[in-house]
Design a protein around this motif. Structure first.
Motif, PDB file in Angstrom:
ATOM      1  N   LEU A  42     -35.719  32.242  -7.484  1.00 22.29           N
ATOM      2  CA  LEU A  42     -34.866  31.666  -8.516  1.00 22.29           C
ATOM      3  C   LEU A  42     -35.708  30.936  -9.541  1.00 22.29           C
ATOM      4  CD1 LEU A  42     -32.188  30.093  -6.132  1.00 22.29           C
ATOM      5  CD2 LEU A  42     -32.048  32.302  -7.291  1.00 22.29           C
ATOM      6  N   GLY A  43     -35.103  30.653 -10.664  1.00 24.77           N
ATOM      7  CA  GLY A  43     -35.753  29.835 -11.674  1.00 24.77           C
ATOM      8  C   GLY A  43     -34.723  28.966 -12.362  1.00 24.77           C
ATOM      9  N   LEU A  44     -35.194  27.842 -12.916  1.00 28.29           N
ATOM     10  CA  LEU A  44     -34.313  27.001 -13.723  1.00 28.29           C
ATOM     11  C   LEU A  44     -34.239  27.611 -15.122  1.00 28.29           C
ATOM     12  CD1 LEU A  44     -35.680  23.558 -12.559  1.00 28.29           C
ATOM     13  CD2 LEU A  44     -33.335  24.343 -12.256  1.00 28.29           C
ATOM     14  N   ARG A  45     -33.052  27.595 -15.704  1.00 25.29           N
ATOM     15  CA  ARG A  45     -32.896  28.214 -17.033  1.00 25.29           C
ATOM     16  C   ARG A  45     -33.783  27.504 -18.053  1.00 25.29           C
ATOM     17  NH1 ARG A  45     -27.101  25.944 -17.172  1.00 25.29           N
ATOM     18  NH2 ARG A  45     -27.638  23.759 -17.207  1.00 25.29           N
ATOM     19  N   PHE A  46     -34.353  28.285 -18.961  1.00 26.37           N
ATOM     20  CA  PHE A  46     -35.170  27.696 -20.029  1.00 26.37           C
ATOM     21  C   PHE A  46     -34.415  27.683 -21.352  1.00 26.37           C
ATOM     22  CE2 PHE A  46     -36.249  32.151 -19.467  1.00 26.37           C
ATOM     23  CZ  PHE A  46     -35.996  32.653 -20.724  1.00 26.37           C
ATOM     24  N   ASP A  47     -33.281  28.362 -21.394  1.00 28.07           N
ATOM     25  CA  ASP A  47     -32.377  28.249 -22.541  1.00 28.07           C
ATOM     26  C   ASP A  47     -30.991  28.641 -22.063  1.00 28.07           C
ATOM     27  OD1 ASP A  47     -32.063  31.000 -22.519  1.00 28.07           O
ATOM     28  OD2 ASP A  47     -32.980  31.340 -24.463  1.00 28.07           O
ATOM     29  N   GLN A  48     -30.023  28.654 -22.931  1.00 28.66           N
ATOM     30  CA  GLN A  48     -28.661  28.992 -22.524  1.00 28.66           C
ATOM     31  C   GLN A  48     -28.288  30.406 -22.960  1.00 28.66           C
ATOM     32  OE1 GLN A  48     -27.340  25.624 -21.599  1.00 28.66           O
ATOM     33  NE2 GLN A  48     -27.386  24.501 -23.525  1.00 28.66           N
ATOM     34  N   THR A  49     -29.159  30.983 -23.785  1.00 28.89           N
ATOM     35  CA  THR A  49     -28.800  32.271 -24.384  1.00 28.89           C
ATOM     36  C   THR A  49     -28.866  33.401 -23.372  1.00 28.89           C
ATOM     37  OG1 THR A  49     -29.808  31.378 -26.371  1.00 28.89           O
ATOM     38  CG2 THR A  49     -29.238  33.701 -26.390  1.00 28.89           C
ATOM     39  N   VAL A  50     -29.868  33.345 -22.494  1.00 28.44           N
ATOM     40  CA  VAL A  50     -30.009  34.404 -21.501  1.00 28.44           C
ATOM     41  C   VAL A  50     -28.797  34.424 -20.575  1.00 28.44           C
ATOM     42  CG1 VAL A  50     -31.374  35.184 -19.533  1.00 28.44           C
ATOM     43  CG2 VAL A  50     -32.524  34.414 -21.616  1.00 28.44           C
ATOM     44  N   ALA A  51     -28.354  33.222 -20.156  1.00 32.92           N
ATOM     45  CA  ALA A  51     -27.172  33.155 -19.296  1.00 32.92           C
ATOM     46  C   ALA A  51     -25.937  33.664 -20.039  1.00 32.92           C
ATOM     47  CB  ALA A  51     -26.955  31.723 -18.817  1.00 32.92           C
ATOM     48  N   LEU A  52     -25.866  33.394 -21.324  1.00 32.61           N
ATOM     49  CA  LEU A  52     -24.725  33.881 -22.100  1.00 32.61           C
ATOM     50  C   LEU A  52     -24.703  35.411 -22.113  1.00 32.61           C
ATOM     51  CD1 LEU A  52     -22.332  33.546 -24.024  1.00 32.61           C
ATOM     52  CD2 LEU A  52     -23.971  33.440 -25.910  1.00 32.61           C
TER      53      LEU A  52
END
Length: 490
Positions: free
Chosen positions: A77-87
């Motif tokens: 796993l990794g912590l998100r580095f932005d919100q766009t990828v999750a979007l």
RNA sequence: GCCGGUGUAGCUCAGUUGGAUAGAGCGCUUGACUGUGGAUCAAGAGGUCCCCGGUUCGACCCCGGGCGCCGGCACCA
């Protein structure tokens, strides 16, 4: 003491104490009000994502900055580095969500790079994004730009009166940058390297950019900066492109059109930018706030079209506080379908550092308490009365704290109110109780007097800012006092 | 990752050319003042002198290595 664990934080991570959290929440509230006027809706996604979701989207540099996390059962796993990828993941995962999907998201992101707190760079920080997914029209790009302008204007209005916050949104386009490749005879796979160097023009100056494009050089610290090995004629053409600069957007476009007049398809690529500029102008966003600047490339590898960033003119070295762009291919990774999208992101913590530096955070924002009133517990036998008063005040909508500590002396309890900047204190001992009264204390009076009063007896005799009211009028008297002193509520 | 600086009380820092119980200011606690914030005065608590190894009769100090922090560079969504 042996055996205890040393309390400490990882480099670049911070605790935000109440005053700082209030300031952060003020930024978030202000931005959210602007975003909601544009009709964006909130979305939440987890901080953790599978590593393969996060990887391969934003280029090599981002991968180096990824915080990896060990999950259960060998999941990576990794912590998100932005919100766009999750979007992009959400859009692919829930195909029945109607498009355009226009969402806002405010949440922490993590990047494992070198923190630099004076410039608002941390390893954990809040970003406040808006994105419009499933939108081809450049009107959406205009919306992003105007939203950024409106956010900056909102902070100008919220700050000291009569001092608008000077800012500038700089806009460019990857599609225009791409025209440089045929023009300067650069292979497409070299494009990311070239764009990365162009982006440094402001910071390094033309000379170093030239060196980095050709032979490379050693920087001040002695580290070698590798050259990209372009030929003289290629660099000449790149430099001619970088020389394009004009205060008026239409002039910039004219210069680009002239330079690329022999590049096939160039005119078509410039048309959307021309339409955007006209629209911006019609909406009142003039050349003074939105400029076209072809050297803006932005590092993020997933941008495909418009890119923009926002700088505060009073802090030119600080860097962008709000930036974004169009990324038409990000959803493609998950869905196999091209879904056009554009978005922008306010660096909440970075903006807070900047506004603090500029002394534009109103002092009331940085308060230590939410309570407007502290009810002291002077005489434990009257505890039921204190509880009753506290709930009366709370039910009247007044933020009220009941002193719950062990300190018996009322002086210490008042000091507690002082330390937390609680503006009003209620005192009720057996004397007041017997008379059917309560004592209200306006803390600001004592604070004002403290510089003048030298003698303790005088201080005690004056008991500054105190007065008694009938017990039955507690709520109305507190409300009146809060109105007079401005209450500390927001 | 590179260059420079730095590490002593909660904070800011002084100090010892290598010598016995390591200091200041601020902050904190207690009291003078058992019914009132500040000021003043008095007392008190608080330290593996970053870590490991070496030199030495003796190291907080010198030497070697490591780590942390600060600044600059590189990088930056």
């Amino acid at each position: 003491m042996p055996g205890t664990v040393e309390p400490r934080l990882l480099r670049g991570l911070r605790d935000l104490m109440p005053a700082e959290m209030h300031a952060r929440q003020w930024i978030i509230d202000t931005v959210r009000r602007v975003y909601e006027t544009y009709g964006y809706v909130p979305l939440g996604t987890p901080a953790l994502e599978f590593l393969d979701i996060l990887r391969g989207t934003a280029g090599e540099e981002s991968e180096k900055q990824l915080f990896e996390v060990a999950g259960p059962e060998e999941t990576r796993l990794g912590l998100r580095f932005d919100q766009t990828v999750a979007l992009a993941r959400v859009v692919a995962q829930y195909p029945d969500v109607p498009r355009p999907f226009r969402r806002y998201q405010v949440a922490p992101v993590w990047r494992c790079d070198n923190p630099y707190e004076k410039r608002g760079r941390f390893r954990e920080f809040i970003q406040f994004d808006i994105d419009a997914v499933g939108v081809e029209s450049e009107v959406a790009d205009v919306e992003m730009i105007t939203a950024m302008c409106d956010v900056m204007a909102a902070f100008g209005a919220a700050g000291p009166a009569g001092r608008p916050l000077p800012f500038r949104v700089r806009v460019s386009s990857r599609r225009v940058l791409n025209l440089l490749l045929p023009y300067a005879d650069i292979a497409p796979e070299r494009a990311p390297d070239v764009f990365r160097v162009l982006d440094k023009l402001d910071k390094l100056g033309a000379e170093k950019v030239r060196l980095e494009l050709t032979t490379g050089y050693k920087d001040e610290s002695g580290s070698p900066v590798p050259g990209l090995g372009f030929s003289g004629s290629q660099v000449d053409r790149i430099e001619r492109f970088l020389a394009i600069r004009a205060p008026r957007r239409t002039d910039v476009l004219a210069q680009v059109a002239d330079l690329f007049r022999d590049v096939p398809g160039a005119a078509a690529e410039l048309e959307p930018l021309a339409r955007m500029s006209a629209q911006l102008a019609a909406l009142g966003y003039g050349d003074d706030v939105v400029v076209y600047d072809v050297s803006i490339a932005r590092g993020l590898a997933y941008y495909t079209g418009t890119v923009f960033e926002t700088e505060l003119l009073e802090l030119p070295e600080f860097g962008s506080v709000c930036s974004g762009g169009r990324y038409d291919d990000l959803v493609l990774r998950f869905l196999g379908e091209r879904v056009p999208a554009v978005g922008t992101s306010v660096g909440v913590d970075r903006l807070l550092v900047a506004l603090t530096e500029l002394d534009r955070v109103p002092p009331a924002v940085r308060r230590k308490a939410t309570a407007q009133v502290l009810v002291t517990t002077f005489d434990k036998s009257l505890m039921d009365e204190y509880v009753a008063m506290t709930y009366e005040l709370r039910r009247a909508g007044i933020n009220t704290e009941l002193y719950l500590g062990t300190e018996k002396r009322v002086g210490k309890q008042i000091r507690y109110a002082d330390q937390y900047d609680i503006p009003v204190v209620v005192v009720c001992g057996s004397d007041e109780k017997a008379r059917g009264e309560v004592q209200l204390k306006d803390m600001s009076v004592g604070r004002r007097l403290t510089a003048e009063v030298k003698d303790r007896e005088q201080w005690k005799a004056e008991r500054p800012g105190q007065f008694n009211v009938p017990r039955t009028e507690l709520v109305s008297a507190v409300q009146r006092l809060l109105r007079v002193i401005g209450g500390g509520s927001t």
